[in-house]
Design a protein around this motif. Structure first.
Motif, PDB file in Angstrom:
ATOM      1  N   PHE A   1      -3.913  11.041 -19.068  1.00 13.60           N
ATOM      2  CA  PHE A   1      -3.344  11.799 -17.951  1.00 13.60           C
ATOM      3  C   PHE A   1      -4.094  11.449 -16.667  1.00 13.60           C
ATOM      4  N   ASN A   2      -3.369  11.063 -15.657  1.00 13.42           N
ATOM      5  CA  ASN A   2      -3.963  10.619 -14.395  1.00 13.42           C
ATOM      6  C   ASN A   2      -4.212  11.821 -13.481  1.00 13.42           C
ATOM      7  N   VAL A   3      -5.267  12.569 -13.794  1.00 13.22           N
ATOM      8  CA  VAL A   3      -5.639  13.714 -12.973  1.00 13.22           C
ATOM      9  C   VAL A   3      -7.096  13.560 -12.541  1.00 13.22           C
ATOM     10  N   GLU A   4      -7.494  14.329 -11.540  1.00  8.88           N
ATOM     11  CA  GLU A   4      -8.854  14.228 -11.021  1.00  8.88           C
ATOM     12  C   GLU A   4      -9.872  14.728 -12.043  1.00  8.88           C
ATOM     13  N   ILE A   5     -11.106  14.234 -11.914  1.00 13.06           N
ATOM     14  CA  ILE A   5     -12.186  14.639 -12.813  1.00 13.06           C
ATOM     15  C   ILE A   5     -12.379  16.159 -12.773  1.00 13.06           C
TER      16      ILE A   5
ATOM     17  N   ARG B   1     -10.226  18.377 -12.460  1.00 23.00           N
ATOM     18  CA  ARG B   1      -9.197  19.037 -13.270  1.00 23.00           C
ATOM     19  C   ARG B   1      -9.571  18.999 -14.746  1.00 23.00           C
ATOM     20  N   PHE B   2     -10.098  17.875 -15.206  1.00 25.34           N
ATOM     21  CA  PHE B   2     -10.590  17.803 -16.578  1.00 25.34           C
ATOM     22  C   PHE B   2     -11.711  18.827 -16.785  1.00 25.34           C
ATOM     23  N   ALA B   3     -12.581  18.946 -15.793  1.00 29.83           N
ATOM     24  CA  ALA B   3     -13.687  19.902 -15.886  1.00 29.83           C
ATOM     25  C   ALA B   3     -13.150  21.319 -16.047  1.00 29.83           C
ATOM     26  N   TYR B   4     -12.188  21.688 -15.202  1.00 27.83           N
ATOM     27  CA  TYR B   4     -11.607  23.035 -15.244  1.00 27.83           C
ATOM     28  C   TYR B   4     -10.965  23.323 -16.596  1.00 27.83           C
ATOM     29  N   LEU B   5     -10.204  22.361 -17.110  1.00 24.02           N
ATOM     30  CA  LEU B   5      -9.480  22.569 -18.359  1.00 24.02           C
ATOM     31  C   LEU B   5     -10.398  22.628 -19.578  1.00 24.02           C
ATOM     32  N   THR B   6     -11.615  22.117 -19.453  1.00 24.04           N
ATOM     33  CA  THR B   6     -12.569  22.223 -20.559  1.00 24.04           C
ATOM     34  C   THR B   6     -13.538  23.387 -20.350  1.00 24.04           C
ATOM     35  N   GLY B   7     -13.265  24.224 -19.332  1.00 23.12           N
ATOM     36  CA  GLY B   7     -14.053  25.428 -19.118  1.00 23.12           C
ATOM     37  C   GLY B   7     -15.417  25.175 -18.514  1.00 23.12           C
ATOM     38  N   ARG B   8     -15.525  24.175 -17.645  1.00 21.35           N
ATOM     39  CA  ARG B   8     -16.818  23.808 -17.075  1.00 21.35           C
ATOM     40  C   ARG B   8     -16.733  23.621 -15.567  1.00 21.35           C
ATOM     41  N   SER B   9     -17.872  23.821 -14.907  1.00 15.72           N
ATOM     42  CA  SER B   9     -17.973  23.411 -13.514  1.00 15.72           C
ATOM     43  C   SER B   9     -17.998  21.888 -13.498  1.00 15.72           C
TER      44      SER B   9
ATOM     45  N   ALA C   1     -20.187  19.905 -12.172  1.00 15.58           N
ATOM     46  CA  ALA C   1     -21.534  19.407 -12.479  1.00 15.58           C
ATOM     47  C   ALA C   1     -21.832  19.495 -13.970  1.00 15.58           C
ATOM     48  N   THR C   2     -21.460  20.614 -14.588  1.00 18.22           N
ATOM     49  CA  THR C   2     -21.696  20.777 -16.030  1.00 18.22           C
ATOM     50  C   THR C   2     -20.854  19.800 -16.834  1.00 18.22           C
ATOM     51  N   PHE C   3     -19.638  19.590 -16.388  1.00 13.88           N
ATOM     52  CA  PHE C   3     -18.758  18.638 -17.074  1.00 13.88           C
ATOM     53  C   PHE C   3     -19.378  17.246 -17.078  1.00 13.88           C
ATOM     54  N   LYS C   4     -19.837  16.800 -15.905  1.00 10.23           N
ATOM     55  CA  LYS C   4     -20.423  15.460 -15.813  1.00 10.23           C
ATOM     56  C   LYS C   4     -21.678  15.346 -16.674  1.00 10.23           C
ATOM     57  N   ARG C   5     -22.488  16.410 -16.686  1.00  7.36           N
ATOM     58  CA  ARG C   5     -23.714  16.388 -17.484  1.00  7.36           C
ATOM     59  C   ARG C   5     -23.388  16.347 -18.987  1.00  7.36           C
TER      60      ARG C   5
END
Length: 261
Positions: free
Chosen positions: A177-181, A183-191, A193-197
């Protein structure tokens, strides 16, 4: 027309794309057909069908007009503010969280049919002084949905945000899915910064680098092994631009995608 009540119409051409669905959407297929894929399931809705799309979901779609005709659909967007106000006014609340299909087909019902018929005049009502009329039609839509499908109560009035989920499993399923990073962070329940970490702990690389490599590997497989058309594949795996896809493909594999055909 109200921004919450939207007619879509395309003449003699198919359209495909993808979208993040931020609010619940009730739709009726007036003419033509639309196919959805949420990464797990493919569903096609033909003329005369009703559907309900859940919020906070990723979807790919393909809109197909009928032969020598127009693709037409009408959609009612049920945003959180509208639903919260309805909840306070009528006393509806969710009893539990439920896991259902991203897009649900609704069985035909006279109330649903009469409602979409009543929306036809609203195609012309786009002046600001018609906002109160539109608000009434939104309330009517919610009442009818609850009447014909009471189980929707636990979906419509669940106002919780996405909880923290298995990041690796989610990304493996949804990388195309071609969405912004963010958006992936939000959908996995993370900020963000936390998503990237968390992502780098799991995959040992950055999200953007992993996404490009994963998409290119899938594209290589589909073109080389499955004989798929390049013009179809680049969109399917999450690239939005053919020239960027071709450049990245050649940089990674040393050959242009056209040489695999």
């Amino acid at each position: 027309m109200s921004k919450e009540i939207v007619y879509s119409c395309y003449v003699n051409r198919s359209r495909e794309g993808e979208q993040f669905v931020p609010v619940h959407v009730f739709s009726y297929q007036i003419a033509g057909a639309i196919t959805f894929n949420d990464g797990q399931r493919t569903q096609t809705f033909d003329e005369g069908t009703f559907r309900f799309c859940r919020r906070n979901k990723l979807l790919k779609f393909f809109k197909q007009p009928p032969e020598n005709g127009e693709f037409k659909t009408i959609s009612v967007y049920l945003d959180e503010t509208t639903l919260r106000n309805f909840s306070m006014e009528y006393g509806y609340t969710a009893d539990k969280q439920v896991d259902s299909e991203t897009v649900m087909e609704l069985k035909p019902h006279p109330l649903l049919q009469s409602y979409v018929t009543s929306l036809q005049p609203y195609e012309k009502l786009n002046e600001p002084d018609n906002d109160n009329l539109s608000a009434l039609k939104l309330k009517e839509a919610i009442l009818i949905l609850l009447k014909v499908n009471p189980a929707l109560k636990n979906i419509l009035f669940d106002f919780t945000e996405p909880g923290k989920i298995d990041l690796e499993a989610f990304m493996q399923q949804n990388y195309h899915f071609n969405v912004e990073i963010k958006r992936f962070a939000y959908l996995t329940g993370r900020s963000l910064a936390t998503f990237k970490r968390d992502f780098e702990k799991i995959f040992h690389t950055s999200p953007s680098r992993w996404l490009q490599q994963k998409r290119l590997q899938e594209a290589y497989y589909l073109i080389k092994e499955k004989g798929r058309k390049i013009s179809d594949v680049y969109l399917e795996v999450g690239f939005e631009d053919l020239s960027h896809f071709s450049f990245a493909f050649k940089k990674t594999f040393g050959v242009a995608p056209s040489t695999l055909v």
